[in-house]
Design an enzyme around this catalytic site. Structure first.
Site, PDB file in Angstrom:
ATOM      1  N   SER A  97       0.789  -1.238   0.000  1.00 24.33           N
ATOM      2  CA  SER A  97       0.000   0.000   0.000  1.00 24.33           C
ATOM      3  C   SER A  97       0.817   1.282   0.000  1.00 24.33           C
ATOM      4  O   SER A  97       0.272   2.357  -0.241  1.00 24.33           O
ATOM      5  CB  SER A  97      -0.950   0.009   1.201  1.00 24.33           C
ATOM      6  OG  SER A  97      -2.010  -0.895   0.996  1.00 24.33           O
ATOM      7  N   LYS A 100       0.651   3.474  -3.004  1.00 25.46           N
ATOM      8  CA  LYS A 100      -0.524   4.311  -3.248  1.00 25.46           C
ATOM      9  C   LYS A 100      -0.179   5.803  -3.277  1.00 25.46           C
ATOM     10  O   LYS A 100      -0.803   6.566  -4.016  1.00 25.46           O
ATOM     11  CB  LYS A 100      -1.587   4.044  -2.183  1.00 25.46           C
ATOM     12  CG  LYS A 100      -2.165   2.632  -2.224  1.00 25.46           C
ATOM     13  CD  LYS A 100      -3.048   2.342  -1.017  1.00 25.46           C
ATOM     14  CE  LYS A 100      -3.594   0.927  -1.056  1.00 25.46           C
ATOM     15  NZ  LYS A 100      -4.398   0.599   0.146  1.00 25.46           N
ATOM     16  N   TYR A 221      -2.344  -2.276 -10.618  1.00 28.04           N
ATOM     17  CA  TYR A 221      -2.399  -2.078  -9.170  1.00 28.04           C
ATOM     18  C   TYR A 221      -1.669  -3.207  -8.449  1.00 28.04           C
ATOM     19  O   TYR A 221      -0.878  -2.967  -7.532  1.00 28.04           O
ATOM     20  CB  TYR A 221      -3.858  -1.988  -8.707  1.00 28.04           C
ATOM     21  CG  TYR A 221      -3.999  -1.949  -7.209  1.00 28.04           C
ATOM     22  CD1 TYR A 221      -3.640  -0.814  -6.487  1.00 28.04           C
ATOM     23  CD2 TYR A 221      -4.468  -3.056  -6.505  1.00 28.04           C
ATOM     24  CE1 TYR A 221      -3.757  -0.784  -5.096  1.00 28.04           C
ATOM     25  CE2 TYR A 221      -4.586  -3.028  -5.129  1.00 28.04           C
ATOM     26  CZ  TYR A 221      -4.226  -1.892  -4.430  1.00 28.04           C
ATOM     27  OH  TYR A 221      -4.327  -1.869  -3.063  1.00 28.04           O
ATOM     28  N   TYR A 273      -4.569   3.255   7.945  1.00 25.35           N
ATOM     29  CA  TYR A 273      -5.883   2.617   7.941  1.00 25.35           C
ATOM     30  C   TYR A 273      -6.711   3.035   9.148  1.00 25.35           C
ATOM     31  O   TYR A 273      -6.699   4.193   9.545  1.00 25.35           O
ATOM     32  CB  TYR A 273      -5.735   1.097   7.829  1.00 25.35           C
ATOM     33  CG  TYR A 273      -4.837   0.707   6.682  1.00 25.35           C
ATOM     34  CD1 TYR A 273      -5.141   1.128   5.385  1.00 25.35           C
ATOM     35  CD2 TYR A 273      -3.671  -0.024   6.876  1.00 25.35           C
ATOM     36  CE1 TYR A 273      -4.309   0.799   4.321  1.00 25.35           C
ATOM     37  CE2 TYR A 273      -2.845  -0.357   5.828  1.00 25.35           C
ATOM     38  CZ  TYR A 273      -3.167   0.052   4.552  1.00 25.35           C
ATOM     39  OH  TYR A 273      -2.350  -0.251   3.507  1.00 25.35           O
ATOM     40  N   VAL A 291       1.314  -3.918   3.930  1.00 26.43           N
ATOM     41  CA  VAL A 291       1.259  -5.224   4.581  1.00 26.43           C
ATOM     42  C   VAL A 291       2.503  -6.072   4.318  1.00 26.43           C
ATOM     43  O   VAL A 291       2.628  -7.165   4.835  1.00 26.43           O
ATOM     44  CB  VAL A 291      -0.019  -6.007   4.188  1.00 26.43           C
ATOM     45  CG1 VAL A 291      -1.256  -5.310   4.700  1.00 26.43           C
ATOM     46  CG2 VAL A 291      -0.081  -6.229   2.684  1.00 26.43           C
TER      47      VAL A 291
END
Length: 337
Positions: A97, A100, A221, A273, A291
């Site tokens: 992530s 991103k 992605y 998150y 992660v």
């Protein structure tokens, strides 16, 4: 009038004296703290190493489950671009992530902020990274840091086939000044084979008219999440956004204070998150976790921090990584608040 002049003069002397005393006290306080060094980082790392026992390596993506839970690394790039490393600094792991924030930067550069956020929110969340949130109601992703928003953001990057992914990879290579970086094909295949939840988000957004392409966009992605790097690379990324998109060596090709502010604001409110609110209270810095066990941290106007430890807490954030960051922030009073 004379009395007023005297009072103003006395007030001025008092303020000057107060500022002088506080400046001296601050200087004394800062000189009491050892400058950041590999020795300092090593001390923080060793103090927090065992927190990995309180976490668990991500195994919902089978390839990630093969990571060594005991691996740990800590890196800092200071304001002057100096790099300090300790721990398993040569250990590679996938961005997941953290990619991103790079995709967001590229999409905004190409489409403008309004073009990206017209169909996506700036919201924080109390839900996990892979939650559908309000996709099935409003059709809009909450923010670009959750999976749905990130998939949408990547789909906005122009180019056919894997060109959007290659733009992300090239930008990561540029920021880290590391042309050897590439994606892990085994992790990519593993993510693609098991990414049914992400696939559901993709098609829900396609159904709502947000996405018009095919699954090649989703593959981009998965590929961006599979880019491999080190904790030092993460520290360089943190530095980049902390310093108005200027690279750690001073290269200002992409300098953009507004874009850096946008990315850091999203990191602060949603980068960790559903733990982001508590993290803002304890650490108080724009950060983005993945992660794969990495966390990149921006100390605005100052330094970048990168940590790695693959055992994750219940929120999907590196357990030992979080505690290393927290200790460093407290020791050097780095919190924005």
């Amino acid at each position: 009038m004379a009395n007023s002049s005297f009072l103003l003069s006395a007030k001025g002397i008092f303020i000057a004296a107060f500022l002088s005393l506080n400046t001296t006290a601050y200087a004394q306080k800062t000189t009491d703290i050892a400058p950041i060094s590999e020795k300092v980082l090593s001390s923080v790392l060793e103090k927090n190493r065992t927190y990995y026992t309180q976490g668990k390596v991500a195994d919902y993506i089978p390839e990630l489950g093969k990571m060594d839970a005991t691996a740990i690394a800590f890196s800092v790039v200071t304001k002057d671009g100096k790099i300090y490393n300790t721990g398993d600094t040569g250990k590679k792991f996938t961005m997941q992530s953290i990619s991103k924030i790079i995709a967001l930067m590229i999409a905004v550069n190409e489409k403008g902020e309004a073009g990206v956020f017209d169909k996506m929110g700036y919201f924080g969340t109390d839900q996990p990274f892979n939650h559908f949130s309000n996709l099935e109601t409003t059709g809009k992703p909450l923010n670009p840091m959750m999976n749905a928003g990130a998939i949408y953001t990547t789909s906005l990057i122009s180019g056919d086939g894997e060109k959007p992914f290659l733009k992300i990879l090239d930008m990561v290579r540029y920021i880290t000044k590391n042309q050897a970086l590439d994606y892990n094909k085994s992790v990519f295949e593993s993510e693609k084979a098991t990414g049914h939840r992400n696939r559901g988000m993709f098609y829900l957004m396609k159904n709502n008219g947000l996405i018009s392409g095919n699954e090649e966009q989703l593959d981009n992605y998965f590929k961006q999440c599979s880019i491999e790097l080190t904790a030092e690379d993460l520290a360089k990324i943190g530095y980049f956004f902390a310093n108005q998109c200027v690279r750690f060596d001073g290269d200002s090709t992409y300098k953009n204070a507004e874009l850096a502010r946008l990315v850091q604001s999203q990191m602060l409110i949603a980068g960790m998150y559903e733990f982001s609110g508590e993290y803002a209270r304890t650490v108080g810095l724009p950060s983005k976790s993945g992660v794969g066990g990495g966390i990149t941290v921006s100390v605005p106007g100052k330094m970048g921090i990168g940590v790695f430890s693959p055992a994750l807490d219940q929120h999907g954030n590196s357990s030992a990584g979080y505690h290393m960051i927290l200790d460093l922030v407290k020791q050097y009073n780095l919190s924005l608040f």
